[in-house]
Every structure is written in structure tokens, then in C-alpha cells.
Design a protein around this motif. Structure first.
Motif, PDB file in Angstrom:
ATOM      1  N   ALA A  42       7.594   2.523  14.876  1.00 61.46           N
ATOM      2  CA  ALA A  42       8.240   2.753  13.579  1.00 61.46           C
ATOM      3  C   ALA A  42       8.326   4.244  13.287  1.00 61.46           C
ATOM      4  CB  ALA A  42       7.462   2.052  12.472  1.00 61.46           C
ATOM      5  N   GLU A  43       9.322   4.614  12.500  1.00 69.31           N
ATOM      6  CA  GLU A  43       9.509   6.002  12.069  1.00 69.31           C
ATOM      7  C   GLU A  43       8.709   6.235  10.789  1.00 69.31           C
ATOM      8  OE1 GLU A  43      11.384   8.536  13.450  1.00 69.31           O
ATOM      9  OE2 GLU A  43      11.747   7.234  15.178  1.00 69.31           O
ATOM     10  N   LEU A  44       7.406   6.460  10.937  1.00 68.61           N
ATOM     11  CA  LEU A  44       6.559   6.713   9.775  1.00 68.61           C
ATOM     12  C   LEU A  44       6.904   8.072   9.181  1.00 68.61           C
ATOM     13  CD1 LEU A  44       3.150   5.445  11.171  1.00 68.61           C
ATOM     14  CD2 LEU A  44       4.786   4.215   9.745  1.00 68.61           C
ATOM     15  N   ASP A  45       7.008   8.127   7.869  1.00 66.19           N
ATOM     16  CA  ASP A  45       7.407   9.334   7.157  1.00 66.19           C
ATOM     17  C   ASP A  45       6.499   9.450   5.938  1.00 66.19           C
ATOM     18  OD1 ASP A  45       8.694  11.396   5.818  1.00 66.19           O
ATOM     19  OD2 ASP A  45      10.452  10.206   5.303  1.00 66.19           O
ATOM     20  N   VAL A  46       5.322  10.061   6.108  1.00 63.06           N
ATOM     21  CA  VAL A  46       4.332  10.063   5.029  1.00 63.06           C
ATOM     22  C   VAL A  46       3.805  11.445   4.665  1.00 63.06           C
ATOM     23  CG1 VAL A  46       3.594   7.696   5.499  1.00 63.06           C
ATOM     24  CG2 VAL A  46       2.429   9.586   6.624  1.00 63.06           C
ATOM     25  N   THR A  47       4.274  12.503   5.290  1.00 61.88           N
ATOM     26  CA  THR A  47       3.668  13.814   5.079  1.00 61.88           C
ATOM     27  C   THR A  47       4.454  14.726   4.139  1.00 61.88           C
ATOM     28  OG1 THR A  47       4.711  14.682   7.076  1.00 61.88           O
ATOM     29  CG2 THR A  47       2.488  13.769   7.308  1.00 61.88           C
ATOM     30  N   GLY A  48       5.631  14.310   3.679  1.00 60.89           N
ATOM     31  CA  GLY A  48       6.409  15.137   2.768  1.00 60.89           C
ATOM     32  C   GLY A  48       5.664  15.392   1.469  1.00 60.89           C
ATOM     33  N   GLY A  49       5.931  16.558   0.862  1.00 59.73           N
ATOM     34  CA  GLY A  49       5.311  16.878  -0.429  1.00 59.73           C
ATOM     35  C   GLY A  49       3.803  16.926  -0.364  1.00 59.73           C
ATOM     36  N   ASN A  50       3.255  17.430   0.728  1.00 56.29           N
ATOM     37  CA  ASN A  50       1.804  17.527   0.930  1.00 56.29           C
ATOM     38  C   ASN A  50       1.117  16.168   0.986  1.00 56.29           C
ATOM     39  OD1 ASN A  50       1.619  20.398   1.065  1.00 56.29           O
ATOM     40  ND2 ASN A  50       1.911  20.451  -1.158  1.00 56.29           N
ATOM     41  N   GLY A  51       1.836  15.166   1.463  1.00 55.99           N
ATOM     42  CA  GLY A  51       1.252  13.838   1.616  1.00 55.99           C
ATOM     43  C   GLY A  51       0.433  13.737   2.888  1.00 55.99           C
ATOM     44  N   VAL A 138      -1.454  -1.815   6.036  1.00 56.23           N
ATOM     45  CA  VAL A 138      -0.423  -1.006   5.394  1.00 56.23           C
ATOM     46  C   VAL A 138      -0.668   0.463   5.692  1.00 56.23           C
ATOM     47  CG1 VAL A 138       0.639  -0.373   3.176  1.00 56.23           C
ATOM     48  CG2 VAL A 138      -0.134  -2.718   3.568  1.00 56.23           C
ATOM     49  N   ILE A 139       0.378   1.148   6.129  1.00 57.92           N
ATOM     50  CA  ILE A 139       0.327   2.593   6.325  1.00 57.92           C
ATOM     51  C   ILE A 139       1.356   3.198   5.395  1.00 57.92           C
ATOM     52  CG2 ILE A 139       0.614   4.525   7.920  1.00 57.92           C
ATOM     53  CD1 ILE A 139      -0.141   2.539  10.182  1.00 57.92           C
ATOM     54  N   ASP A 140       0.863   4.018   4.459  1.00 50.91           N
ATOM     55  CA  ASP A 140       1.764   4.684   3.535  1.00 50.91           C
ATOM     56  C   ASP A 140       1.222   6.060   3.186  1.00 50.91           C
ATOM     57  OD1 ASP A 140      -0.280   3.732   1.851  1.00 50.91           O
ATOM     58  OD2 ASP A 140       1.069   2.781   0.437  1.00 50.91           O
ATOM     59  N   ARG A 141       1.730   6.658   2.140  1.00 48.66           N
ATOM     60  CA  ARG A 141       1.441   8.044   1.794  1.00 48.66           C
ATOM     61  C   ARG A 141       0.430   8.141   0.674  1.00 48.66           C
ATOM     62  NH1 ARG A 141       2.844  11.569  -2.154  1.00 48.66           N
ATOM     63  NH2 ARG A 141       3.265  13.729  -1.572  1.00 48.66           N
ATOM     64  N   GLY A 142      -0.520   9.054   0.846  1.00 45.84           N
ATOM     65  CA  GLY A 142      -1.398   9.479  -0.218  1.00 45.84           C
ATOM     66  C   GLY A 142      -1.109  10.937  -0.508  1.00 45.84           C
ATOM     67  N   GLY A 143      -1.362  11.375  -1.721  1.00 51.58           N
ATOM     68  CA  GLY A 143      -1.145  12.776  -2.043  1.00 51.58           C
ATOM     69  C   GLY A 143      -0.492  12.952  -3.392  1.00 51.58           C
ATOM     70  N   PRO A 144      -0.172  14.216  -3.723  1.00 51.33           N
ATOM     71  CA  PRO A 144       0.381  14.502  -5.043  1.00 51.33           C
ATOM     72  C   PRO A 144       1.806  13.967  -5.196  1.00 51.33           C
ATOM     73  CG  PRO A 144       0.441  16.468  -3.654  1.00 51.33           C
ATOM     74  CD  PRO A 144      -0.305  15.406  -2.888  1.00 51.33           C
ATOM     75  N   GLY A 145       2.183  13.801  -6.449  1.00 53.78           N
ATOM     76  CA  GLY A 145       3.545  13.373  -6.749  1.00 53.78           C
ATOM     77  C   GLY A 145       3.620  11.894  -7.052  1.00 53.78           C
TER      78      GLY A 145
END
Length: 163
Positions: A42-51, A138-145
Motif C-alpha cells: 500500500a502507498e502509506l502517506d502518514v508523515t505530512g505536516g510533521n506526522g 490500523v496504520i494511520d497518522r499521529g501528530g499535529p493538525g
């Protein structure tokens, strides 16, 4: 009434990736031939915006049937991947990214060995377990925003799903 369509990589491509160890997966023997790695599914995309990547397990309780789709959500800053762990099928309700359009909702029946990775911004319903309480990796994004938008449908807009 919506009847779910079978989940396939081709049918789901506009919304993200289907995660499965099928014929399309790149296979790499590792660990001295004792393990077969199904690579880069899969094309994981979780690091944007300091994620940063988060790995969680969600435990979902089936809704009564037929299922009424009452709310949709999206994650504008990242993808979100689900892979079933309990051996049960589940439903996937999605709509294209952008302004939510009720007329573009599609519903898929996912098999017990098929995961999904929702592309950033793709509208989707929360995990819809069928048959029994089910767990999902589940794999998703943690971080600000703020990374979760929701749309609550009026009762006259609810989409009824049965299979």
C-alpha cells in the motif's frame, strides 16, 4: 438500498489500495526461504505536516442489518490503512476526495483477507464489521493538525446497505 460490490484492486483504485497477498503482490522469499514476504502492499502517506506512523488495533462491533450509512469521515493529512485480523468479511463505504457527494458513495464487500488503505482525503465510513466483533490492524497518522473531518447525513439522506 445499496448492494455492496466485491472488493477488487481495480474497482477500489480511485479510493486507495487493496491490501492482500494476491496475484498482484510482489513476492520475495526471505529468512533462508522459510518466509514469503508480500512486499509494499500500500502507498502509506502518514508523515505530512510533521506526522508520524501510528499502529493501532480497532475492535469493531457489527451494526444491525440492514446498515444505515449516517456519517462519513476523511483524513485530509494522511492515508489510513485497515487490515482485518478476525477472519470475518466487512463492508467498506467510500466516496471520492473533495467536496462530499452523496451520489458518489460506493460500498464494497471485503473478504476476511483483504485490507484497504484509504488515500488521503478519501471519504469513508468507519470500520463496518459483519457477522461478529472484529479486530483490524490500523496504520494511520499521529501528530499535529486536525486530521479528521466528518459529515453527518440527515435521516432523509441515509444510505441503506444490505447484502
Amino acid at each position: 438500498m445499496i448492494t455492496p460490490e466485491p472488493l477488487s484492486a481495480a474497482a477500489f483504485a480511485a479510493f486507495g489500495d487493496v491490501i492482500e497477498c494476491g496475484d498482484r503482490a510482489k513476492r520475495i522469499p526471505i529468512n533462508y526461504g522459510n518466509t514469503l514476504r508480500f512486499h509494499d502492499l500500500a502507498e502509506l502517506d502518514v508523515t505530512g505536516g510533521n506526522g508520524r506512523p501510528l499502529m493501532s488495533i480497532f475492535r469493531s462491533t457489527p451494526l444491525p442489518r440492514p446498515i444505515d450509512i449516517k456519517v462519513m469521515e476523511r483524513h485530509p493529512l494522511s492515508s489510513q490503512a485497515f487490515y482485518p485480523l478476525s477472519g470475518h468479511p466487512y463492508l467498506v463505504a467510500v466516496a471520492p476526495a473533495g467536496v462530499f457527494d452523496l451520489t458518489r458513495v460506493r460500498v464494497f464487500l471485503a473478504g476476511p483477507t483483504q485490507g484497504v488503505n484509504y488515500a488521503a482525503g478519501t471519504w469513508h465510513h468507519y470500520s463496518l464489521a459483519l457477522d461478529a466483533v472484529s479486530e483490524f490492524l490500523v496504520i494511520d497518522r499521529g501528530g499535529p493538525g486536525d486530521n479528521c473531518d466528518e459529515v453527518t447525513l440527515e435521516p432523509s439522506q441515509w444510505l441503506r446497505v444490505d447484502y
